[in-house]
Design a protein around this motif. Structure first.
Motif, short mmCIF file in Angstrom:
data_model
loop_
_atom_site.label_atom_id
_atom_site.label_comp_id
_atom_site.label_asym_id
_atom_site.label_seq_id
_atom_site.Cartn_x
_atom_site.Cartn_y
_atom_site.Cartn_z
N UNK A 128 0.83 -1.20 0.00
CA UNK A 128 0.00 0.00 0.00
C UNK A 128 0.87 1.27 0.00
N UNK A 129 1.91 1.24 0.80
CA UNK A 129 2.80 2.39 0.87
C UNK A 129 3.49 2.61 -0.48
N UNK A 130 3.91 1.52 -1.12
CA UNK A 130 4.52 1.65 -2.46
C UNK A 130 3.53 2.26 -3.43
N UNK A 131 2.28 1.80 -3.36
CA UNK A 131 1.25 2.35 -4.25
C UNK A 131 1.07 3.84 -4.02
N UNK A 132 1.24 4.26 -2.75
CA UNK A 132 1.10 5.67 -2.43
C UNK A 132 2.27 6.51 -2.91
N UNK A 133 3.33 5.88 -3.43
CA UNK A 133 4.43 6.63 -4.02
C UNK A 133 5.72 6.60 -3.25
N UNK A 134 5.81 5.81 -2.16
CA UNK A 134 7.06 5.73 -1.40
C UNK A 134 7.74 4.40 -1.70
N UNK A 135 8.93 4.40 -2.33
CA UNK A 135 9.64 3.15 -2.58
C UNK A 135 10.08 2.51 -1.27
N UNK A 136 9.74 1.23 -1.10
CA UNK A 136 10.07 0.52 0.14
C UNK A 136 10.67 -0.83 -0.23
N UNK A 137 11.84 -1.11 0.35
CA UNK A 137 12.49 -2.42 0.20
C UNK A 137 12.13 -3.26 1.42
N UNK A 138 11.46 -4.40 1.18
CA UNK A 138 10.99 -5.24 2.29
C UNK A 138 11.69 -6.59 2.22
N UNK A 139 12.29 -7.01 3.35
CA UNK A 139 12.98 -8.30 3.43
C UNK A 139 12.63 -8.99 4.74
N UNK A 140 12.55 -10.33 4.65
CA UNK A 140 12.30 -11.16 5.83
C UNK A 140 13.49 -12.10 5.98
N UNK A 141 14.08 -12.13 7.17
CA UNK A 141 15.21 -13.00 7.46
C UNK A 141 14.84 -13.96 8.58
N UNK A 142 15.39 -15.15 8.52
CA UNK A 142 15.04 -16.17 9.49
C UNK A 142 13.85 -16.98 9.05
N UNK A 143 13.44 -17.91 9.90
CA UNK A 143 12.32 -18.80 9.58
C UNK A 143 11.04 -18.27 10.21
N UNK A 144 10.06 -17.85 9.38
CA UNK A 144 8.80 -17.35 9.96
C UNK A 144 8.11 -18.44 10.77
N UNK A 145 7.48 -18.05 11.84
CA UNK A 145 6.76 -18.97 12.72
C UNK A 145 5.69 -18.19 13.48
N UNK A 146 4.70 -18.90 14.03
CA UNK A 146 3.65 -18.19 14.78
C UNK A 146 4.23 -17.45 15.99
N UNK A 147 3.72 -16.28 16.24
CA UNK A 147 4.16 -15.44 17.35
C UNK A 147 2.97 -15.07 18.23
#
Length: 402
Positions: A279-298
């Motif tokens: 949504x933020x990218x669509x609004x015109x702000x370039x955003x680099x998004x990265x996920x590190x590690x193994x996702x799991x329930x929190x």
């Protein structure tokens, strides 16, 4: 009958006065019969005076129990000295001993017990039992006469103890009720603060997106109608999302009378951060998004906090970073927690804003972030980046710190 009982409870002195008159009348009747049938009741004057004083003791026993006890003791000693033999008004001694044991001060209660126990032996010494009776018999008669005084004191002291116990229970119940009220007020204040933070995040993020899209649509409306239409669709979708979240937040204030099915939506979690970034990218702000590690329930609290931190950070970037700024979001799964790093390369907010905790007069900013992180036992570090821009680093533990 209930009205009569209520009247008697409201006017106890009248009741005591009635019984005082009865005792005095019985004593006067006995004086009139003095000497008849071979019976002698001693000094008539002393008997009448003692009967009058004992009647006063009964009449005023509830108003001034300690003073009436002293009066009864003095009257009893006067009877011994002036030969005013035992008469019906002496029943007042039992009454005042009971009254002092119930309502009087402790010294009066003890004095009443001691005086009552000595009354019978002194009476036997002053006026021995007439007739052929042995010493053992006189002792037994004396002990028998002491029993009513002891029972009157025991009954009064037991009632005093019971009243004190009931008063203690009532005080404890009142204290617990006040504590519950205080806890309820604290809980309400905490819930209101949570709702205020949620509303701030929802309004600040979504409205800022809508403003950016509206400005862009107005700028390209004549040259690129298709882009303007797309921007208006984004504004519409963002507005609906904001309304849905506001309904969910304000739903906790409802009484349950007008709840509608499907009105509430689940709270945002970590998986929705990517949608937020889009949504933020669509609004015109370039955003680099990265996920590190193994996702799991929190834990749900950790996921909501992470989402709101990213949302607030990107909102602040749009507000303060300036034109041509870019941002990056890193989500790192550790063994014992979740890490967040949000950076931008813009000009950043004025220096005094983050020194004051982000209170810029238009929202809570970093103050709200720190409160959220503190609620789950995490840590937050925010400040300018070397070379320009702003950085927010957060560590959220899986278990609250003790």
């Amino acid at each position: 009958m209930q009205r009569v009982y209520d009247f008697l409870r409201r006017h106890p002195t009248w009741v005591d006065g009635f019984w005082a008159v009865i005792l005095f009348g019985m004593s006067v009747t006995m004086v009139g019969a003095n000497g008849t049938g071979g019976a002698s009741y001693g000094n008539e004057t002393a008997l009448l005076v003692s009967a009058g004083l004992m009647s006063v003791v009964v009449a005023l026993r509830r108003r001034m129990p300690d003073k009436m006890l002293l009066l009864a003791v003095a009257t009893g000693l006067g009877q011994l000295v002036f030969d005013g033999k035992v008469n019906p008004s002496d029943f007042a001694m039992l009454v005042i001993i009971y009254t002092c044991a119930v309502n009087g001060p402790r010294w009066a209660s003890r004095l009443g017990l001691i005086g009552g126990l000595f009354a019978a032996p002194l009476s036997q010494l002053r006026w021995p039992t007439v007739g052929d009776i042995s010493t053992t018999g006189q002792i037994l008669v004396t002990v028998f006469q002491m029993v009513p005084f002891a029972l009157a004191w025991v009954l009064g002291d037991s009632l005093r103890t019971r009243r004190a116990y009931l008063a203690q229970l009532e005080e404890r119940a009142n204290r617990l009720e006040k504590e519950r009220e205080a806890q309820s007020k604290v809980a309400v204040a905490a819930e209101r603060a949570r709702i205020a933070r949620e509303l701030h995040d929802v309004v600040a993020h979504n409205v800022s997106v809508m403003v950016v899209q509206a400005d862009g649509a107005a700028y390209v409306l004549d040259q690129a109608p298709d882009q303007a239409k797309k921007a208006l669709e984004t504004i519409s979708g963002t507005g609906r999302q904001a309304l849905a979240e506001m309904r969910r937040l304000l739903g906790v204030l409802r009484t349950g009378e007008h709840e509608e099915a499907g009105e509430y939506v689940p709270q945002p979690d970590v998986e929705q951060i990517e949608e937020l970034v889009d949504e933020v990218r669509t609004a015109g702000l370039p955003v680099d998004f990265r996920v590190e590690g193994t996702p799991r329930p929190l834990p749900s609290g950790v996921e909501l906090t992470a989402y709101r931190i990213v949302q607030e950070a990107l909102t602040n970037t749009r507000k303060h970073a300036g034109p041509n700024a870019g941002a990056s979001v890193r989500l790192v799964y550790f063994d014992d927690g979740l890490g967040l790093l949000v950076e931008d390369d813009g000009k950043g907010a004025p220096h005094e804003l983050y020194e004051d905790g982000g209170a810029d007069g238009h929202g809570h900013g970093l103050i709200g972030m720190r409160e959220r992180v503190g609620m789950v036992g995490g840590t937050l570090d925010a400040g300018p980046r070397p070379g320009g821009g702003f950085r927010i680093s957060v560590l959220l533990p899986l278990k609250p710190a003790h």
